[in-house]
Design a protein around this motif. Sequence first.
Motif, PDB file in Angstrom:
ATOM      1  N   GLY A 127      20.994 -18.302 -28.160  1.00  0.00           N
ATOM      2  CA  GLY A 127      19.992 -17.710 -27.277  1.00  0.00           C
ATOM      3  C   GLY A 127      20.456 -16.350 -26.798  1.00  0.00           C
ATOM      4  N   HIS A 128      21.669 -16.324 -26.268  1.00  0.00           N
ATOM      5  CA  HIS A 128      22.312 -15.051 -25.924  1.00  0.00           C
ATOM      6  C   HIS A 128      22.936 -14.434 -27.167  1.00  0.00           C
ATOM      7  N   ALA A 129      23.539 -15.277 -27.998  1.00  0.00           N
ATOM      8  CA  ALA A 129      24.170 -14.831 -29.236  1.00  0.00           C
ATOM      9  C   ALA A 129      24.152 -15.984 -30.235  1.00  0.00           C
ATOM     10  N   VAL A 130      24.061 -15.649 -31.523  1.00  0.00           N
ATOM     11  CA  VAL A 130      24.009 -16.701 -32.543  1.00  0.00           C
ATOM     12  C   VAL A 130      25.359 -17.386 -32.732  1.00  0.00           C
ATOM     13  N   HIS A 131      26.415 -16.775 -32.181  1.00  0.00           N
ATOM     14  CA  HIS A 131      27.760 -17.328 -32.328  1.00  0.00           C
ATOM     15  C   HIS A 131      28.266 -17.875 -30.990  1.00  0.00           C
ATOM     16  N   ILE A 152      26.837 -13.253 -12.345  1.00  0.00           N
ATOM     17  CA  ILE A 152      26.821 -13.185 -10.880  1.00  0.00           C
ATOM     18  C   ILE A 152      27.971 -12.287 -10.431  1.00  0.00           C
ATOM     19  N   LEU A 153      27.716 -11.375  -9.513  1.00  0.00           N
ATOM     20  CA  LEU A 153      28.808 -10.656  -8.862  1.00  0.00           C
ATOM     21  C   LEU A 153      29.466 -11.574  -7.839  1.00  0.00           C
ATOM     22  N   GLU A 154      30.769 -11.387  -7.640  1.00  0.00           N
ATOM     23  CA  GLU A 154      31.541 -12.307  -6.799  1.00  0.00           C
ATOM     24  C   GLU A 154      30.956 -12.493  -5.405  1.00  0.00           C
ATOM     25  N   ASP A 155      30.425 -11.421  -4.818  1.00  0.00           N
ATOM     26  CA  ASP A 155      29.932 -11.493  -3.445  1.00  0.00           C
ATOM     27  C   ASP A 155      28.414 -11.392  -3.370  1.00  0.00           C
ATOM     28  N   LEU A 156      27.736 -11.643  -4.496  1.00  0.00           N
ATOM     29  CA  LEU A 156      26.278 -11.543  -4.532  1.00  0.00           C
ATOM     30  C   LEU A 156      25.731 -12.727  -5.329  1.00  0.00           C
ATOM     31  N   PRO A 157      25.382 -13.823  -4.666  1.00  0.00           N
ATOM     32  CA  PRO A 157      24.946 -15.041  -5.366  1.00  0.00           C
ATOM     33  C   PRO A 157      23.527 -14.925  -5.915  1.00  0.00           C
ATOM     34  N   PHE A 158      23.393 -14.118  -6.936  1.00  0.00           N
ATOM     35  CA  PHE A 158      22.098 -13.853  -7.550  1.00  0.00           C
ATOM     36  C   PHE A 158      22.329 -13.737  -9.047  1.00  0.00           C
ATOM     37  N   ALA A 159      21.793 -14.682  -9.807  1.00  0.00           N
ATOM     38  CA  ALA A 159      22.070 -14.736 -11.244  1.00  0.00           C
ATOM     39  C   ALA A 159      21.081 -13.894 -12.032  1.00  0.00           C
ATOM     40  N   ARG A 160      21.611 -13.113 -12.962  1.00  0.00           N
ATOM     41  CA  ARG A 160      20.778 -12.350 -13.899  1.00  0.00           C
ATOM     42  C   ARG A 160      21.185 -12.710 -15.321  1.00  0.00           C
ATOM     43  N   GLU A 171      13.559 -18.802 -26.253  1.00  0.00           N
ATOM     44  CA  GLU A 171      13.348 -20.237 -26.442  1.00  0.00           C
ATOM     45  C   GLU A 171      14.661 -20.957 -26.719  1.00  0.00           C
ATOM     46  N   LEU A 172      15.482 -20.401 -27.584  1.00  0.00           N
ATOM     47  CA  LEU A 172      16.779 -21.018 -27.871  1.00  0.00           C
ATOM     48  C   LEU A 172      17.665 -21.012 -26.637  1.00  0.00           C
ATOM     49  N   TRP A 173      17.602 -19.934 -25.860  1.00  0.00           N
ATOM     50  CA  TRP A 173      18.421 -19.828 -24.642  1.00  0.00           C
ATOM     51  C   TRP A 173      18.060 -20.951 -23.678  1.00  0.00           C
ATOM     52  N   LYS A 174      16.751 -21.154 -23.468  1.00  0.00           N
ATOM     53  CA  LYS A 174      16.335 -22.195 -22.529  1.00  0.00           C
ATOM     54  C   LYS A 174      16.695 -23.585 -23.045  1.00  0.00           C
ATOM     55  N   ALA A 175      16.631 -23.787 -24.357  1.00  0.00           N
ATOM     56  CA  ALA A 175      17.062 -25.068 -24.920  1.00  0.00           C
ATOM     57  C   ALA A 175      18.565 -25.280 -24.712  1.00  0.00           C
ATOM     58  N   ALA A 201      20.028 -25.970  -9.581  1.00  0.00           N
ATOM     59  CA  ALA A 201      19.341 -24.843  -8.958  1.00  0.00           C
ATOM     60  C   ALA A 201      19.735 -23.532  -9.627  1.00  0.00           C
ATOM     61  N   HIS A 202      21.004 -23.413  -9.937  1.00  0.00           N
ATOM     62  CA  HIS A 202      21.479 -22.193 -10.576  1.00  0.00           C
ATOM     63  C   HIS A 202      20.836 -22.012 -11.950  1.00  0.00           C
ATOM     64  N   LEU A 203      20.864 -23.061 -12.774  1.00  0.00           N
ATOM     65  CA  LEU A 203      20.299 -22.952 -14.115  1.00  0.00           C
ATOM     66  C   LEU A 203      18.801 -22.699 -14.062  1.00  0.00           C
ATOM     67  N   ALA A 204      18.123 -23.302 -13.091  1.00  0.00           N
ATOM     68  CA  ALA A 204      16.688 -23.052 -12.930  1.00  0.00           C
ATOM     69  C   ALA A 204      16.422 -21.585 -12.614  1.00  0.00           C
ATOM     70  N   SER A 205      17.297 -20.969 -11.826  1.00  0.00           N
ATOM     71  CA  SER A 205      17.103 -19.556 -11.487  1.00  0.00           C
ATOM     72  C   SER A 205      17.294 -18.669 -12.711  1.00  0.00           C
ATOM     73  N   VAL A 206      18.224 -19.037 -13.605  1.00  0.00           N
ATOM     74  CA  VAL A 206      18.416 -18.256 -14.830  1.00  0.00           C
ATOM     75  C   VAL A 206      17.187 -18.368 -15.727  1.00  0.00           C
ATOM     76  N   VAL A 207      16.652 -19.584 -15.867  1.00  0.00           N
ATOM     77  CA  VAL A 207      15.448 -19.777 -16.673  1.00  0.00           C
ATOM     78  C   VAL A 207      14.281 -18.972 -16.102  1.00  0.00           C
ATOM     79  N   ALA A 208      14.106 -19.024 -14.775  1.00  0.00           N
ATOM     80  CA  ALA A 208      13.012 -18.285 -14.148  1.00  0.00           C
ATOM     81  C   ALA A 208      13.144 -16.798 -14.417  1.00  0.00           C
ATOM     82  N   ARG A 209      14.365 -16.283 -14.319  1.00  0.00           N
ATOM     83  CA  ARG A 209      14.559 -14.849 -14.521  1.00  0.00           C
ATOM     84  C   ARG A 209      14.360 -14.463 -15.981  1.00  0.00           C
TER      85      ARG A 209
END
Length: 291
Positions: A127-131, A152-160, A171-175, A201-209
Amino acid sequence: GASGLALVDVGSGTTAATLLDGVRAAGYDPADITHLLLTHIHLDHAGAAGYLARLLPHARVYVHSAGAAHLVDPTKLIRSAARIYGERMGVLWGTFEPVPEERLVVLDEGASVDLGGFSLRALYTPGHAVHHLAYHDAQDEIVFPGDIAGVILEDLPFARPPTPPPDLDVELWKASIERVEALRPRQLLLPHFASVTEVSAHLASVVARLDEWAAISLDALRMDASDVTIAQALREHTERQLAERGLTVTDTMRERLELAASYAMSAQGYVRYFKTLKPDLLKTSTSSHGT
């Protein structure tokens, strides 16, 4: 473990000395490192593998089969990265030394690495990479998810989600995220840069983003926007979300966010994803996206 020390991901050539200093600061001797397990071969995860293999004669390098040849001969990998990073290549990544083929251990789905007393099981997580691999420590209920669990930055709990070309597949990433969540780990250890215990909660935020950024990119592409315009839209969207959480985005924070996962790189990933894998979507009506 009883068979020596293991590192999951090794960083780039520019950070190898800092990495070894960290091993010493944790009370260990780098000479005892016997396993270098790579989640994938991007330069920020595997760039120091060849250097460390030369420095640490007892260490073996573990990698997914799709990435092995690029560690033995990194020419194409370096050329691909240079198209993204240009003149910043040397400053960001340093030297990428080849890994001797005899030092490589090729892993595929379900392979287990015995560390003496416990093991890590490799999960194929594209999803991010084939390997891309994640590693599951069933004994301690920990997953090393690589980049599929976001940045995530160490002092910023916000996942991108880091979404570079050429392998982004939403699609592969979410799977892959579903596979990790199904293991019900109590902890995720992210290479950039966090220990996560609120796993679902964390994984849900990555999927949403992932979905939000896809919608923003698709809307822009339907209006023939450039990747530069898309990158700016992703940045503005993220900064609005941070502001909604009461976080002021300073120039320093903006620079750190960019260094940790470049919006330009992420935009280029979505452009390639839609034009290569989803070209029919570019012809349909404008989508909508939330915040």
